[in-house]
Each structure stands twice: as structure tokens, then as C-alpha cells.
Design a protein around this motif. Structure first.
Motif, PDB file in Angstrom:
ATOM      1  N   ARG A  18       0.846  -1.183   0.000  1.00  0.00           N
ATOM      2  CA  ARG A  18       0.000   0.000   0.000  1.00  0.00           C
ATOM      3  C   ARG A  18       0.884   1.236   0.000  1.00  0.00           C
ATOM      4  O   ARG A  18       1.719   1.416   0.890  1.00  0.00           O
ATOM      5  N   LEU A  19       0.694   2.058  -1.001  1.00  0.00           N
ATOM      6  CA  LEU A  19       1.422   3.320  -1.093  1.00  0.00           C
ATOM      7  C   LEU A  19       0.571   4.429  -0.489  1.00  0.00           C
ATOM      8  O   LEU A  19      -0.654   4.424  -0.619  1.00  0.00           O
ATOM      9  N   SER A  20       1.238   5.372   0.150  1.00  0.00           N
ATOM     10  CA  SER A  20       0.560   6.529   0.726  1.00  0.00           C
ATOM     11  C   SER A  20       1.178   7.797   0.170  1.00  0.00           C
ATOM     12  O   SER A  20       2.386   7.856  -0.075  1.00  0.00           O
ATOM     13  N   CYS A  21       0.347   8.805   0.018  1.00  0.00           N
ATOM     14  CA  CYS A  21       0.822  10.105  -0.457  1.00  0.00           C
ATOM     15  C   CYS A  21       0.174  11.176   0.399  1.00  0.00           C
ATOM     16  O   CYS A  21      -1.038  11.391   0.325  1.00  0.00           O
ATOM     17  N   GLY A  22       0.998  11.827   1.202  1.00  0.00           N
ATOM     18  CA  GLY A  22       0.509  12.915   2.023  1.00  0.00           C
ATOM     19  C   GLY A  22       0.698  14.246   1.325  1.00  0.00           C
ATOM     20  O   GLY A  22       1.787  14.529   0.812  1.00  0.00           O
ATOM     21  N   ALA A  23      -0.357  15.028   1.280  1.00  0.00           N
ATOM     22  CA  ALA A  23      -0.302  16.319   0.606  1.00  0.00           C
ATOM     23  C   ALA A  23      -0.386  17.457   1.608  1.00  0.00           C
ATOM     24  O   ALA A  23      -1.098  17.360   2.608  1.00  0.00           O
ATOM     25  N   SER A  24       0.339  18.509   1.349  1.00  0.00           N
ATOM     26  CA  SER A  24       0.276  19.695   2.188  1.00  0.00           C
ATOM     27  C   SER A  24       0.321  20.926   1.296  1.00  0.00           C
ATOM     28  O   SER A  24       0.753  20.864   0.150  1.00  0.00           O
ATOM     29  N   GLY A  25      -0.134  22.044   1.842  1.00  0.00           N
ATOM     30  CA  GLY A  25      -0.188  23.271   1.065  1.00  0.00           C
ATOM     31  C   GLY A  25      -1.628  23.604   0.713  1.00  0.00           C
ATOM     32  O   GLY A  25      -2.568  23.036   1.254  1.00  0.00           O
ATOM     33  N   ILE A  26      -1.775  24.526  -0.220  1.00  0.00           N
ATOM     34  CA  ILE A  26      -3.106  24.994  -0.613  1.00  0.00           C
ATOM     35  C   ILE A  26      -3.696  24.019  -1.623  1.00  0.00           C
ATOM     36  O   ILE A  26      -3.216  23.907  -2.745  1.00  0.00           O
ATOM     37  N   MET A  27      -4.716  23.308  -1.208  1.00  0.00           N
ATOM     38  CA  MET A  27      -5.276  22.239  -2.002  1.00  0.00           C
ATOM     39  C   MET A  27      -6.559  22.623  -2.721  1.00  0.00           C
ATOM     40  O   MET A  27      -7.132  21.809  -3.452  1.00  0.00           O
TER      41      MET A  27
END
Length: 118
Positions: A18-27
């Protein structure tokens, strides 16, 4: 927007990751998030994507084996990969596409290696 992937590794054929991708910033302008992959000597290809409206798109060879999902509260996108095959070996990249009017811009993570041995 910053994207950080995790979860790659070395597995045997038939196993799961299972791959995870955490996003941050203005979405707020992000319309689609997805996973691409690039194997040595090949072009980068879309594996799976999910739109802000909840629509899904999968690579034909991934259908039935891979599942993309998201946790909006955590700004995280996942790629569950089952029944992995040696041909799934590649660097997997998280992607976030910003769409404002007719202008689109792609954000990319640093990539995570997935290696499937036979």
C-alpha cells in the motif's frame, strides 16, 4: 502543494503493498490526485486517479488489482496494490493536478520504488 510518498519496497509476485501520499499546502485548486509509474526505459504512465468529484480512472492492467482511495481529512491518497506482478516494478509517483479555468499544473512527489520479484 507538496507531496510525500511512502510505502514502496521489495515484494514477491502475488503479494501486496500500500502506497501513501501525504499532501500539504493549498489544495483548493486540486481537481485530481493520482498515481503514475515509470519503469526503466519506459514512459511515465497513469496507474490510477481520483477526481474531487469522486470519479475513478485506472490503467487497464491495474483494474481489479489496484484500488485508489483518499482520506480527505488527512489530505492523503492511497494506492492498495494486490496480486503484484513483476511487470508492476517501477518508480511510483504521486500526482496532484491543479485546475483553474483552463490552466492546469501538475505537482509531483519524489517517487517511491516498487520492486516485484518473480
Amino acid at each position: 502543494v507538496q507531496l510525500v510518498e511512502s510505502g514502496g519496497g521489495l515484494v514477491q509476485a502475488g503479494e501486496s503493498l500500500r502506497l501513501s501520499c501525504g499532501a500539504s499546502g493549498i489544495m483548493i485548486s486540486i481537481s485530481t490526485m493520482g498515481w503514475y509509474r515509470q519503469a526503466p526505459g519506459k514512459e511515465r504512465e497513469l496507474v490510477a486517479a481520483i477526481t474531487s468529484g469522486g470519479n475513478y480512472n485506472y490503467l487497464d492492467s491495474a483494474k481489479g488489482r489496484f484500488t485508489i482511495s483518499r482520506d480527505i481529512a488527512k489530505s492523503t491518497v492511497y494506492l492498495q496494490m494486490n496480486s503484484l506482478k513483476p511487470e508492476d516494478t517501477a518508480v511510483y509517483y504521486c500526482n496532484a493536478r491543479s485546475s483553474v479555468a483552463v490552466i492546469m499544473y501538475d505537482y509531483w512527489g519524489q517517487g517511491t520504488q516498487v520492486t516485484v520479484s518473480s
